[in-house]
Write a protein that holds these residues in place. Structure first.
Motif, short mmCIF file in Angstrom:
data_model
loop_
_atom_site.label_atom_id
_atom_site.label_comp_id
_atom_site.label_asym_id
_atom_site.label_seq_id
_atom_site.Cartn_x
_atom_site.Cartn_y
_atom_site.Cartn_z
N CYS A 73 18.53 -3.57 -0.97
CA CYS A 73 17.78 -2.44 -1.49
C CYS A 73 17.19 -1.65 -0.32
CB CYS A 73 16.66 -2.99 -2.37
SG CYS A 73 15.46 -1.79 -2.94
N ASN A 74 17.10 -0.35 -0.50
CA ASN A 74 16.59 0.54 0.54
C ASN A 74 15.70 1.60 -0.10
OD1 ASN A 74 17.16 3.34 2.08
ND2 ASN A 74 17.15 1.64 3.52
N ALA A 75 14.62 1.97 0.60
CA ALA A 75 13.74 2.98 0.02
C ALA A 75 13.00 3.74 1.12
CB ALA A 75 12.73 2.33 -0.92
N ASP A 76 12.75 5.00 0.86
CA ASP A 76 11.93 5.84 1.73
C ASP A 76 10.51 5.87 1.14
OD1 ASP A 76 14.66 8.11 2.09
OD2 ASP A 76 13.99 6.57 3.49
N ILE A 77 9.56 5.34 1.91
CA ILE A 77 8.22 5.12 1.38
C ILE A 77 7.16 5.76 2.26
CG2 ILE A 77 6.50 3.35 0.81
CD1 ILE A 77 8.84 1.51 0.06
N LEU A 78 6.23 6.43 1.60
CA LEU A 78 5.05 6.95 2.26
C LEU A 78 3.89 6.02 1.94
CD1 LEU A 78 3.58 9.15 3.86
CD2 LEU A 78 3.22 10.36 1.70
N ARG A 79 3.33 5.43 2.95
CA ARG A 79 2.24 4.46 2.75
C ARG A 79 0.90 5.18 2.66
NH1 ARG A 79 2.81 0.07 7.37
NH2 ARG A 79 0.91 -0.66 6.34
N ASN A 80 0.00 4.59 1.93
CA ASN A 80 -1.36 5.12 1.84
C ASN A 80 -1.98 5.21 3.23
OD1 ASN A 80 -1.74 5.48 -0.98
ND2 ASN A 80 -1.81 3.27 -1.21
N GLY A 81 -2.55 6.38 3.54
CA GLY A 81 -3.24 6.56 4.80
C GLY A 81 -2.34 6.82 5.98
N PHE A 82 -1.06 6.91 5.75
CA PHE A 82 -0.12 7.15 6.84
C PHE A 82 0.50 8.54 6.72
CE2 PHE A 82 0.68 3.13 9.15
CZ PHE A 82 -0.21 2.32 8.47
N VAL A 83 0.95 9.05 7.83
CA VAL A 83 1.66 10.32 7.85
C VAL A 83 3.12 10.04 8.12
CG1 VAL A 83 1.92 12.54 9.01
CG2 VAL A 83 -0.37 11.56 8.67
N GLY A 84 3.97 10.60 7.30
CA GLY A 84 5.39 10.40 7.52
C GLY A 84 5.97 9.29 6.66
N VAL A 85 7.21 9.50 6.27
CA VAL A 85 7.94 8.55 5.44
C VAL A 85 8.70 7.57 6.33
CG1 VAL A 85 9.85 8.34 3.80
CG2 VAL A 85 8.16 10.16 3.53
N SER A 145 0.85 -1.19 0.00
CA SER A 145 0.00 0.00 0.00
C SER A 145 0.89 1.24 0.00
CB SER A 145 -0.91 -0.02 1.22
OG SER A 145 -1.80 1.08 1.20
N ILE A 146 1.36 1.60 -1.20
CA ILE A 146 2.34 2.67 -1.36
C ILE A 146 1.70 3.92 -1.95
CG2 ILE A 146 4.46 3.36 -2.55
CD1 ILE A 146 5.26 0.37 -2.50
N PHE A 147 1.91 5.05 -1.29
CA PHE A 147 1.44 6.32 -1.84
C PHE A 147 2.53 6.94 -2.72
CE2 PHE A 147 -1.20 9.96 -2.19
CZ PHE A 147 -0.36 11.07 -2.18
N SER A 148 3.75 6.96 -2.19
CA SER A 148 4.86 7.50 -2.97
C SER A 148 6.18 6.96 -2.43
CB SER A 148 4.87 9.03 -2.93
OG SER A 148 5.13 9.49 -1.63
N ILE A 149 7.18 6.99 -3.30
CA ILE A 149 8.53 6.55 -2.92
C ILE A 149 9.50 7.69 -3.16
CG2 ILE A 149 10.37 4.88 -3.31
CD1 ILE A 149 8.31 2.92 -4.29
N GLY A 150 10.28 7.99 -2.17
CA GLY A 150 11.29 9.02 -2.29
C GLY A 150 12.59 8.42 -2.77
N GLY A 151 13.66 8.66 -2.01
CA GLY A 151 14.94 8.12 -2.39
C GLY A 151 15.00 6.61 -2.31
N MET A 152 15.76 6.02 -3.25
CA MET A 152 15.99 4.59 -3.25
C MET A 152 17.48 4.36 -3.37
SD MET A 152 12.89 3.28 -5.73
CE MET A 152 12.69 1.67 -4.98
N ILE A 181 22.84 3.10 -11.34
CA ILE A 181 21.55 2.95 -10.67
C ILE A 181 20.49 3.67 -11.50
CG2 ILE A 181 21.87 5.00 -9.21
CD1 ILE A 181 20.39 3.45 -6.98
N SER A 182 19.31 3.07 -11.57
CA SER A 182 18.20 3.67 -12.28
C SER A 182 16.90 3.24 -11.61
CB SER A 182 18.20 3.26 -13.76
OG SER A 182 18.07 1.86 -13.90
N ARG A 183 15.81 3.87 -11.99
CA ARG A 183 14.53 3.49 -11.38
C ARG A 183 13.41 3.67 -12.39
NH1 ARG A 183 13.65 7.34 -6.34
NH2 ARG A 183 11.47 6.62 -6.43
N ASP A 184 12.36 2.89 -12.19
CA ASP A 184 11.14 2.99 -12.97
C ASP A 184 10.04 3.32 -11.98
OD1 ASP A 184 8.75 2.57 -14.35
OD2 ASP A 184 9.61 1.00 -15.59
N ASN A 185 9.66 4.58 -11.91
CA ASN A 185 8.69 5.01 -10.91
C ASN A 185 7.32 4.38 -11.13
OD1 ASN A 185 10.53 6.64 -9.54
ND2 ASN A 185 10.12 8.38 -10.88
#
Length: 121
Positions: A95-107, A27-34, A69-73
């Motif tokens: 692998c590492n990622a900063d993720i904002l989940r749907n319905g959550f506040v904060g990455v 349940s991912i809203f957005s992904i920042g740095g990877m 390194i590359s990414r496919d958003n």
């Protein structure tokens, strides 16, 4: 729940290439740095490469010119193309990622389970 699943590791001869993939799911809203990190026996965890959501990249000096390194958003996936591999690149790659989940506040920061890369001489 969010998961990062790596794939693409394996055994390769020195001078060869591998391409690692890491797909984020859940349940991912957005992904920042990877990014990619590695851990070799007897060594500390090392940053390999990072990429921002807009595509800016950063590399460890030890891999500059050899790794990309590359990414496919659209696919929530980050890749690591590794060329001219040497035995010194042998490690578990995470692998590492900063993720904002749907319905959550904060990455929140997430890690994959790791994939083994072994380079034979």
């Amino acid at each position: 729940q969010v998961q990062l699943v790596e794939s693409g590791g394996g055994l390769v001869q020195a001078g060869g290439s591998l391409r690692l993939s890491c797909a984020a799911s859940g349940s991912i809203f957005s992904i920042g740095g990877m990014g990619w990190y590695r851990l070799a026996p007897g060594k500390q965890r090392e940053l390999v490469a990072t990429i921002t959501s807009s595509g800016s990249t950063n590399y460890a000096n030890s891999v500059k010119g050899r790794f990309t390194i590359s990414r496919d958003n659209a696919k929530n996936t980050v890749y690591l193309q590794m060329n001219s591999l040497s035995p010194e690149d042998t490690a578990v790659y995470y692998c590492n990622a900063d993720i904002l989940r749907n319905g959550f506040v904060g990455v929140h920061n997430y890690w994959g389970q790791g994939t083994q890369v072994t380079v034979s001489s």
